[in-house]
Design a protein around this motif. Structure first.
Motif, PDB file in Angstrom:
ATOM      1  N   VAL B  56       0.827  -1.210   0.000  1.00  9.91           N
ATOM      2  CA  VAL B  56       0.000   0.000   0.000  1.00  9.91           C
ATOM      3  C   VAL B  56       0.860   1.258   0.000  1.00  9.91           C
ATOM      4  O   VAL B  56       0.355   2.363   0.194  1.00  9.91           O
ATOM      5  N   SER B  57       2.160   1.099  -0.225  1.00  7.73           N
ATOM      6  CA  SER B  57       3.049   2.268  -0.108  1.00  7.73           C
ATOM      7  C   SER B  57       2.713   3.336  -1.138  1.00  7.73           C
ATOM      8  O   SER B  57       2.653   4.528  -0.800  1.00  7.73           O
ATOM      9  N   ARG B  60      -0.517   5.013  -0.144  1.00  7.87           N
ATOM     10  CA  ARG B  60      -0.329   5.928   1.005  1.00  7.87           C
ATOM     11  C   ARG B  60       0.366   7.226   0.587  1.00  7.87           C
ATOM     12  O   ARG B  60       0.098   8.277   1.154  1.00  7.87           O
ATOM     13  N   VAL B  65      -4.211  11.106   0.553  1.00  6.07           N
ATOM     14  CA  VAL B  65      -4.567   9.857   1.241  1.00  6.07           C
ATOM     15  C   VAL B  65      -4.366  10.000   2.748  1.00  6.07           C
ATOM     16  O   VAL B  65      -3.339  10.502   3.216  1.00  6.07           O
ATOM     17  N   ASP B  67      -5.484   7.255   5.036  1.00  6.60           N
ATOM     18  CA  ASP B  67      -5.148   5.950   5.598  1.00  6.60           C
ATOM     19  C   ASP B  67      -5.526   4.865   4.588  1.00  6.60           C
ATOM     20  O   ASP B  67      -6.337   5.108   3.686  1.00  6.60           O
ATOM     21  N   VAL B  68      -4.908   3.724   4.750  1.00  7.42           N
ATOM     22  CA  VAL B  68      -5.295   2.551   3.960  1.00  7.42           C
ATOM     23  C   VAL B  68      -5.526   1.418   4.940  1.00  7.42           C
ATOM     24  O   VAL B  68      -4.626   1.051   5.692  1.00  7.42           O
ATOM     25  N   VAL B 114      -9.169   2.519   0.931  1.00  5.27           N
ATOM     26  CA  VAL B 114      -8.370   3.743   0.931  1.00  5.27           C
ATOM     27  C   VAL B 114      -9.249   4.890   1.411  1.00  5.27           C
ATOM     28  O   VAL B 114     -10.387   5.030   0.961  1.00  5.27           O
ATOM     29  N   ALA B 125      -6.085   6.469  -5.570  1.00  4.34           N
ATOM     30  CA  ALA B 125      -5.151   5.734  -4.711  1.00  4.34           C
ATOM     31  C   ALA B 125      -5.530   4.254  -4.631  1.00  4.34           C
ATOM     32  O   ALA B 125      -4.656   3.386  -4.513  1.00  4.34           O
TER      33      ALA B 125
END
Lengths: 338, 743
Positions: B56-57, B60, B65, B67-68, B114, B125
């Motif tokens: 998820v980098s 993020r 963004v 939070d994921v 996301v 995202a």
């Protein structure tokens, strides 16, 4: 949908320079297909160059007695243009057989040529598709391929070109006027779209940065002996399973010349001149029409879900030629097939 | 009834119509909140297996963004099934819960969420989350399911498969006329206009105000409180408008679960709107393989009915529908054997979709009846009259009312059935073959416990409320009609409210029970209110009503008047003023009459007649006209009632000719998950539809209402298929009947 930059071009030259110099740039006009593809993450242009302000909105008479249609003429305007309705009713009919009134209002002439396949796999980034991602494979060949091609397919791709308008333009032997970084050129319609071969990512023969600026129709022919017959899974707002644009020049009871183009069956509007030649000098009978259909559909191949298209195409050709010969073109607002 | 011209039974325009057409009606995704964050769900690319890594980098790092979330960093929730079964529409099994672990149960399952500052940033995202999988081979085809089994635990709220009676196999073997045929109803998705969506308003102090697309606000509220351990007093669910649902919004879906999880974790307001593609990652009408066998005497009298169905369900739950039950009572037969089985597939759990069970089962039954009509050389309407049942032999009960005979007669007359020539391919016009077909429809007339409140304010206005939903059916309007009649008010003085957990309890709106149940509850609340009003009116000094009982007075024009001398009256305003009140509230309720239900079987019925035109060479089908004659008890509002039937008939036409969820069998993925390629009828596909209601008196509830939400669809697809057979001589037993099947 990814983020992108957006600029609006004021001249054709400016637009071409902007896109030609940036591999991640695309033209946008009506956007009826491109925006969907961006939402689906299928096409990811980083830069959109809006060409809707360019002076390409005229329909003009040509010295050769035909019409030059600017690339930005909306599909609706083209279909309802008095000259088109009078001299090229086949084109008007094909346009009105497609999409919905709202889409036809937004969609442009050039964009119609450039719309991309509706193969289900092309639209789903979680699936293999050589057109979307060369080398990833073709899931459609063994998957849900009811809508896919039966002619001119390759190991790599069985997608169809979805346009109705282009089928009529193919039958009418239009030409496509293109401008690009290396100057203008004019292509016969048959040479504009291509078959998938081993490079299905290319729908047509345009180079990056080249723009369709106009479509030119030759002087009108065929009188009332034409039709656009579209067969689909519901009576409106569906892509063709099979469509036929047919135009005949009659010589008494016989056929002097025939034009037949098919939609929904191949990666490009499907024309087989040898099949048309079969009708030359023949009476307008179901037998003659069937003989032409046999030649046009020679080599047709189904992939399971679309096997039926071969027989459907044959029947559609026969019916369309009967409509054209009788001078009773299919009416698009009445869903009865005449 | 005090109104001289009562609203009930009168065509009354939708009271919520102006709000809807002016865009003022607020749907779940349209409620705002300060500092609202937007979520987007990330769908799995595989249908079965495990997520082996989740990167998820990039997501993020994307603009905006916040939070994921995923199974790796979820907010903890219980491992047990039980809290997740706090769902009025739960089915046996282990309910799905997103982010429980790394397992993938179906294609498109949410594997991450996301949260970003805008909808667009969240959507973008979400495309940047990279997952790797250990994929297993899925099966999405019920025919290929490893085994077919009778569900070990029956689903609550649906009738069980009836026990066999008589000797169906023996009677079939001995029958001079036999019909056996296999039918297949394919997978469908509901595809309402409104996308599934949730807006969670973080109100602080542990309070949540949730706007969730649902067919019953109480259900997702209970579920959310149960799975996240929230205090019921601190959670309110408000969902006043629903943009179509057809059953898909009965159970709480992953949108409300994930939106609440994100809201609790981030302590802020969250909106999650699913995409059109994600509408195919939840409930659906499961495909069903059916075999119907009839034995009959030479004249067509049924001597044996056998109906066997195998329907798809998910790996994790045993979703069930009453598919075969209809074959046990719709026609009179003493030898009946019915069997219902399931087969597991790697998909989300199916869900109720308009007339679940009947739509599928009655299609097969009514096509088979048509086949029998040809086999026995009896007119299809005659055949049905000949086998007419006056008793529900599944439960051995009489019907509470059954005017189906009149529906056949009226429908046939309006359609012009007598002009039909019986032989297939015997009617044509030009190149088109003409077909007349008909079928019977049937749906259970159900009621459920509901509570309601009626509140009269000093300005003489009445508000009635019930936590039911109006999913486009006209509930707002019929509740206002009932209340206006009860108090003798102009309908403009009445406001009805639904879709709010602060209102008196109601279950989900489904099964066509809302009109009868919520309507009766509102009527009850209004009766109590009248009683309270009169009591206070009598107590006013010098009241002209001092000695009057409810039987002696008339409520009308904002007053209570003596029936014998209408000049002697007290206005509602004076009653409240006299009692020192600015409003007067009364609660009411409705409980299904258990004795009545034990004594009688209650069903709605329909007779559907269809004319099709089929191009002889090309197989192009055009519907020319439909007549649907419906027997469904009291019709509260002919306008909204007709709309309900129209919608059902259109959906039945779509089922017959267009609708099919196309799964890639290798990938286990829906390939036409959009409204361009999942075909519902376009305007051009739908002909004139003539809806006619048959008079029917029914005593199962105080209103005499049986419900209309489902009956319009049941039998319609069979009538179309039967008409196509009559036109072409081709019996297509697998839906939809597309052009290729008629070549």
């Amino acid at each position: 949908m990814m983020n992108f930059s957006y600029t609006r071009a004021e001249t054709v030259a400016e637009a071409i320079a902007a896109v030609a110099g940036d591999p991640a740039a695309r033209f946008i006009a009506g956007g009826t297909n491109l925006v969907d593809l961006m939402k689906y993450d299928v096409m990811k242009p980083e830069r959109l160059v809006d060409i809707t302000r360019l002076p390409l909105r005229e329909i003009e008479a040509t010295d050769a007695g035909g019409l030059r249609i600017g690339a930005l003429v909306p599909n609706s305007d083209l279909a309802y243009d008095a000259r088109v309705q009078r001299d090229y009713p086949l084109l008007a009919s094909a346009i009105l057989a497609g999409a919905s009134a709202q889409l036809r209002n937004a969609a442009t002439t050039g964009g119609n040529l450039l719309q991309r396949t509706r193969c289900y796999y092309f639209y789903d980034v979680a699936t293999p598709c050589n057109k979307r991602e060369p080398g990833s494979g073709c899931a459609a060949k063994t998957g849900v391929n009811r809508v896919n091609a039966i002619l001119g397919t390759s190991e790599a791709c069985i997608a169809t070109h979805p346009s109705d308008m282009c089928v009529a333009l193919a039958a009418l032997e239009a030409t496509v006027h293109v401008e690009g970084p290396n100057g203008p050129r004019v292509l016969p319609f048959a040479e504009f779209h291509r078959l998938p071969g081993d490079a299905p990512q290319h729908d047509n023969t345009l180079a990056h940065g080249e723009m369709v600026v106009a479509v030119e129709l030759p002087a009108p022919r065929f009188g009332r002996n034409h039709t656009y017959l579209k067969l689909r899974d519901r009576l409106s707002y569906a892509f063709a399973l099979v469509s036929v644009a047919a135009a005949l020049e009659m010589d008494g009871e016989g056929i002097a010349e025939a034009r037949i183009a098919l939609g929904g069956v191949a990666h490009k509007p499907w024309r087989v001149p040898d099949g048309e030649a079969v009708l030359k000098g023949k009476p307008a009978t179901p037998d003659s029409f069937g003989a032409a259909a046999d030649v046009i559909l020679a080599g047709a191949k189904g992939y399971g879900g679309n096997d039926f298209k071969i027989e459907l195409a044959r029947r559609a050709i026969v019916r369309a030629l009967a409509q054209a010969a009788a001078g009773e073109p299919q009416v698009q607002s009445d869903k009865t097939v005449n | 009834m005090s109104n001289i011209h009562p609203y009930v039974g009168r065509a009354t325009s939708r009271v919520d119509g102006p709000l809807k057409v002016s865009g003022l009606a607020q749907y779940a995704a349209e409620f705002g909140a300060p500092d609202l964050a937007y979520a987007a769900a990330v769908p799995s690319a595989i249908a079965k297996g495990r997520v082996t890594s989740l990167d998820v980098s990039a997501a993020r790092a994307a603009p905006g963004v916040i939070d994921v979330l995923s199974h790796e960093n979820k907010l903890a929730f219980p491992e047990d099934d039980e809290p997740f079964k706090n769902d009025m529409v739960a089915v046996p099994g282990s309910p799905f819960r997103p982010f429980r672990d790394d397992q993938v149960h179906y294609s498109g399952q949410a594997i991450a969420l996301v949260v970003a500052d805008t909808h667009e940033n969240a959507r973008h995202a979400a495309t940047l989350v990279r997952a790797t999988y250990a994929a297993e081979t899925p099966n999405v085809d019920v025919a290929s399911a490893a085994n077919h089994y009778e569900p070990p635990e029956p689903r609550d709220g649906i009738p069980p498969t009836p026990e066999p009676r008589g000797d169906a196999a023996g009677a079939f073997a001995a029958a001079p006329v036999q019909v056996t045929a296999d039918y297949r109803v394919v997978a469908e998705h509901h595809n309402p206009m409104e996308l599934q969506a949730t807006t969670v308003v973080w109100e602080g102090d542990g309070r949540l105000l949730i706007h969730n697309k649902t067919q019953g606000v109480v259900n997702p509220k209970n579920y959310i409180c149960s799975v996240f351990g929230l205090d019921e007093d601190k959670v309110r669910l408000v969902s006043p408008f629903v943009g179509g649902a057809f059953g898909m919004a009965l159970r709480p879906h992953y949108d409300v679960f994930l939106a609440v999880m994100a809201s609790l974790k981030l302590q802020r307001s969250i909106r999650l709107v699913l995409t059109r593609g994600q509408m195919f990652t939840m409930g659906w009408r499961p495909d069903c393989l059916q075999t119907v066998s009839f034995g009959a005497d030479a004249g067509g009298r049924l001597t044996s009915i056998q109906h066997h169905a195998i329907q798809a369900t998910s790996r994790y739950e045993d979703y069930q529908e009453p598919i075969v039950n209809w074959s046990g009572f719709l026609y009179d037969c003493d030898n009946v054997a019915l069997k219902y089985e399931l087969g597991k597939v790697d998909t989300p759990t199916p869900s109720d979709m308009r007339a679940p069970g009947a739509t599928t089962g009655v299609f097969a039954l009514e096509c088979a009846m048509d086949e029998l009509a040809y086999a026995a050389k009896v007119d299809p309407v005659e055949l049905r009259l000949m086998n007419y049942s006056d008793r529900d032999k599944n439960d051995d009960k009489p019907f509470s009312s059954k005017e189906l005979r009149e529906a056949y007669r009226l429908g046939a007359e309006r359609f012009g059935w007598s002009k039909r020539s019986p032989e297939p391919r015997s009617m044509r016009e030009g190149r088109e073959l003409i077909g007349y077909g008909m079928a019977t429809g049937c749906w259970e007339a159900m009621t459920m416990p509901h509570k309601a409140r009626a509140t009269l304010t000093a300005d003489g206005k009445l508000e009635v409320g019930c936590a039911t939903a109006d999913i486009g059916t006209g509930t707002y309007t019929i509740l206002a009609q009932i209340a206006a009649d009860a108090l003798g008010l102009d309908i403009a003085e009445v406001t009805s409210r639904v879709g709010d957990t602060s209102l008196p309890m109601a279950p989900v709106e489904g099964g066509s029970w809302a009109a009868a149940s919520a309507g009766s509850a509102v009527k009850s609340a209004c009766e109590t209110l009248k009683d309270e009003l009169l009591k206070r009116a009598r107590g006013i000094d010098g009241s002209p009503l001092a000695n009057a009982g409810l039987d002696h007075v008339v409520f009308g024009n904002g007053r209570i008047a003596l029936a014998s001398d209408p000049a002697k009256a007290v206005s509602f305003a004076d009653v409240l003023k006299g009692a020192g009140l600015d409003k007067l509230e009364a609660d009411g309720g409705f409980e299904p009459d258990k004795d009545f239900a034990q004594t009688y079987a209650g069903y709605t019925h329909a007779a559907c007649f269809v004319e099709v035109r089929v191009d002889e060479d090309l197989g192009v089908v055009r519907l020319a006209r439909v007549v649907s004659a419906v027997a469904a008890g009291k019709i509260l509002n002919p306008l909204t009632a007709r709309s309900q039937i129209l919608g059902g008939v259109v959906m039945g036409c779509g089922m017959a000719l267009h609708e099919e969820t196309l799964w890639d069998k290798t990938l286990g993925r829906v390939m036409n998950a959009n409204l361009g390629e999942y075909h519902v009828p376009a305007h051009a596909d739908i002909p004139d539809i003539d809806v006619v209601f048959v008079d029917e008196e029914d005593g199962s509830n105080p209103l005499g209402v049986k419900g209309l939400g489902e009956i319009g669809i049941v039998g319609t697809a069979a009538a179309v298929a039967n008409a196509i057979f009559h036109a072409t001589g081709k019996r297509v037993r697998e839906l939809p009947i597309t052009i290729d099947k008629l070549l």
